[in-house]
Write an enzyme that holds these catalytic residues in place. Structure first.
Site, mmCIF file in Angstrom:
data_model
loop_
_atom_site.group_PDB
_atom_site.id
_atom_site.type_symbol
_atom_site.label_atom_id
_atom_site.label_comp_id
_atom_site.label_asym_id
_atom_site.label_seq_id
_atom_site.Cartn_x
_atom_site.Cartn_y
_atom_site.Cartn_z
ATOM 1 N N CYS A 134 -1.471 -11.095 1.612
ATOM 2 C CA CYS A 134 -0.893 -12.208 0.857
ATOM 3 C C CYS A 134 0.633 -12.272 1.062
ATOM 4 O O CYS A 134 1.094 -12.599 2.134
ATOM 5 C CB CYS A 134 -1.291 -12.102 -0.610
ATOM 6 S SG CYS A 134 -1.130 -13.651 -1.516
ATOM 7 N N HIS B 202 -7.325 -11.644 -0.531
ATOM 8 C CA HIS B 202 -7.294 -10.303 -1.132
ATOM 9 C C HIS B 202 -8.617 -9.587 -0.874
ATOM 10 O O HIS B 202 -9.611 -9.849 -1.555
ATOM 11 C CB HIS B 202 -7.032 -10.392 -2.641
ATOM 12 C CG HIS B 202 -5.640 -10.765 -2.990
ATOM 13 N ND1 HIS B 202 -4.641 -9.830 -3.171
ATOM 14 C CD2 HIS B 202 -5.054 -11.963 -3.161
ATOM 15 C CE1 HIS B 202 -3.498 -10.449 -3.456
ATOM 16 N NE2 HIS B 202 -3.725 -11.743 -3.459
ATOM 17 N N GLU C 213 -9.341 -6.573 -1.562
ATOM 18 C CA GLU C 213 -9.584 -5.505 -2.537
ATOM 19 C C GLU C 213 -10.357 -5.963 -3.760
ATOM 20 O O GLU C 213 -10.873 -5.132 -4.515
ATOM 21 C CB GLU C 213 -8.253 -4.868 -2.968
ATOM 22 C CG GLU C 213 -7.371 -5.751 -3.840
ATOM 23 C CD GLU C 213 -6.485 -6.703 -3.051
ATOM 24 O OE1 GLU C 213 -5.553 -7.269 -3.657
ATOM 25 O OE2 GLU C 213 -6.722 -6.896 -1.843
ATOM 26 N N SER D 106 -8.240 18.182 -20.369
ATOM 27 C CA SER D 106 -9.329 19.149 -20.163
ATOM 28 C C SER D 106 -9.494 19.477 -18.686
ATOM 29 O O SER D 106 -9.630 20.643 -18.305
ATOM 30 C CB SER D 106 -10.642 18.590 -20.724
ATOM 31 O OG SER D 106 -10.528 18.318 -22.109
#
Length: 509
Positions: A79, A167, A169, A227
């Site tokens: 783009c 695009h 993605e 964690s």
């Protein structure tokens, strides 16, 4: 990392999505602002130039310096990135005469070009640009067109440089992963060996080299990030990792005891510190959300610092910083205009005098969970919903008191337990109950009541950046409302929040 794709960010909302897609191909990549490119470039196997809210014709249009890469490694402009590559060589970039936003279909595909090999004519792509390339310079060859956009893709002759005006993605570009796979694997030659297992092996080795026999202290929250960070550090340095779990009095019902128990079963060296009363005292008289956050943060640091000083010889502070925290703390406009100063990034007070180690700072949230599974952490812990650092303190609107905390803990417990029993918990990104500073009239038996209102909130999301409210079944909401009002003294009305992000945020404060 042996190989990396560099993504140069010009401020597009899709930039993080490009990175996530590249990593789905088991290829490591990093996002860097166009004006803060990495000094070490030896590991870069290819470069992707992202989109941007700017036009290349704007006076303040971002201009990268890619001379270190251009012609040496493959470059793909997406783009804005494509328009900038063409504009730099003298192309005509004009405002679009037709609306070029949304779904489009490829009308012409140069099948022999390696970037789009395997893509088909008629393939759906996603457009999102206000400008378009009208005339290409010399050496530029059109490799893809839609019915409305002649230059949907181009290749620069004599160098491994491509540009596309759609695009790949986004989900709506149905063969976008084919294009990205062609670029990173076939053109850039990336091996695709960046897996949870390889990340663990490399990270443990790096931690052992960095930390040696030093002691590390880490604040556990019961959440996924801290964690997984703790288990990684434990694999690297064993008993030299000291974990501290602070009870700020604003946790979920029974959470302090349950989390301590689960961590000890994981073999972690952990100490609990119940500082509830200290936090309640710090919150007295404060109703402003930012004031509450600061009071909670300040008190946590004080408690944590006290506990850390009881351990002799600690040199490092472990943190569960993840990649979105890092990205959001660096702006494409420069260090003076950061998008967000995150609590995990550079937020250490000077008096702690500890160096920071962040084993997860290169991972997205979904990658943290995959690494956690590879480490053998239980799905119950890895599947926990995100919970804000200030806890219930920002889900109680207005002043926080122990009485309000108990009410909200009881409401939250009923809501979350109900989601789990109806197999809805894993279908929701985050669920919360909010105690409102509002009382309403009700009737219980023959008596008139004037009690509190709680709002239930459940949203669906992939990364928390955008979120839609969850369409929970009406019968479930009816049962939960009934149970809350019947069992939680002090509540006589339950409402459900149907706001999405944006414009609303996930939390109310």
């Amino acid at each position: 990392m042996e190989e990396m794709i560099l993504i140069i960010d010009f401020g597009s909302q899709y930039t993080q999505l490009i990175a996530r897609r590249i990593r789905e191909l088991s290829v490591y990549c990093e996002i860097h602002p166009y004006n803060h490119l990495p000094s070490e470039t030896g590991q870069v196997k290819g470069v992707i130039l992202s989109g941007s809210p700017f036009s290349v014709r704007d006076e303040e249009a971002p201009i990268p310096d890619i001379e270190a890469f251009r012609g040496k490694v493959p470059v793909l402009g997406v783009c804005y990135g494509a328009q900038w590559l063409a504009f730099k060589e003298g192309a005509d970039i004009m405002p679009s005469s037709i609306r070029e936003y949304g779904r489009a279909r490829l009308h012409f595909v140069h099948q022999e070009n390696p970037l789009i090999a395997g893509m088909s004519e008629g393939s759906q792509v996603w457009m999102s640009h206000g400008d378009t390339i009208r005339r290409l310079p010399h050496r530029f060859e059109v490799i893809a067109s839609t019915f409305d956009v002649e230059v949907a893709g181009f290749k620069i002759e004599g160098e491994p440089t491509w540009g596309i005006q759609f695009h790949p993605e986004v989900y709506h570009s149905t063969e976008g992963m084919t294009l990205l796979g062609n670029f990173v694997k076939n053109i850039c030659g990336c091996s695709g060996n960046w897996t949870p297992a390889s990340f663990i092996e490399t990270t443990v080795q790096e931690l052992q080299q960095k930390l040696g026999n030093d002691k590390v202290v880490l604040g556990l929250s019961g959440g996924v990030d801290s964690s997984v960070a703790a288990v990684l550090l434990h694999q690297a340095i064993g008993a030299n990792l000291y974990c501290i779990f602070v009870n700020n009095g604003l946790l979920r019902k029974h959470e302090y005891e349950d989390v301590l128990h689960s961590y000890r079963n994981m073999g972690l060296n952990i100490k609990g510190s119940d500082a509830s009363e200290r936090f309640y005292e710090a919150l007295k008289g404060i109703s402003d959300p930012e004031g509450k956050r600061k009071a909670i943060g300040r008190t946590f640091i004080e408690v944590f610092d006290h506990e850390a000083h009881l351990i002799s010889g600690v040199r490092w502070l472990g943190q569960g910083t993840i990649y979105p925290d890092v990205i959001e703390s660096v702006s494409v406009k420069g260090p003076s205009a950061t998008i967000k100063s995150h609590h995990n990034v550079g937020g250490l007070p000077d008096f702690m005098k500890l160096k920071v180690v962040e084993p997860l700072r290169s991972l997205f949230k979904d990658e943290v969970r995959r690494v956690g599974r590879a480490l053998g952490i239980s799905d119950d812990l890895l599947g926990r919903h995100p919970f804000p650092g200030p806890g219930l303190g920002i889900r109680i609107l207005g002043e926080v008191t122990p009485e309000k905390v108990q009410i909200l803990q009881d409401v939250d417990h009923i809501f979350v337990k109900g989601l789990k029993e109806r197999d809805l918990y894993s279908k929701v990104w985050q669920a919360a109950a909010i105690l409102l500073p509002v009382q309403s009239v009700g009737v219980m038996g023959d008596e008139r009541t004037y009690e509190s209102v709680v709002a239930l909130r459940a949203v669906g999301s992939t990364d928390g950046m955008t979120a839609d409210w969850s369409h929970l079944p009406y019968d479930f909401l009816a049962d939960i409302s009934n149970e809350i009002i019947n069992k939680v003294k002090g509540v006589n009305r339950v409402v459900y929040d149907i706001s999405s992000k944006p414009p609303a945020t996930i939390e109310w404060e």
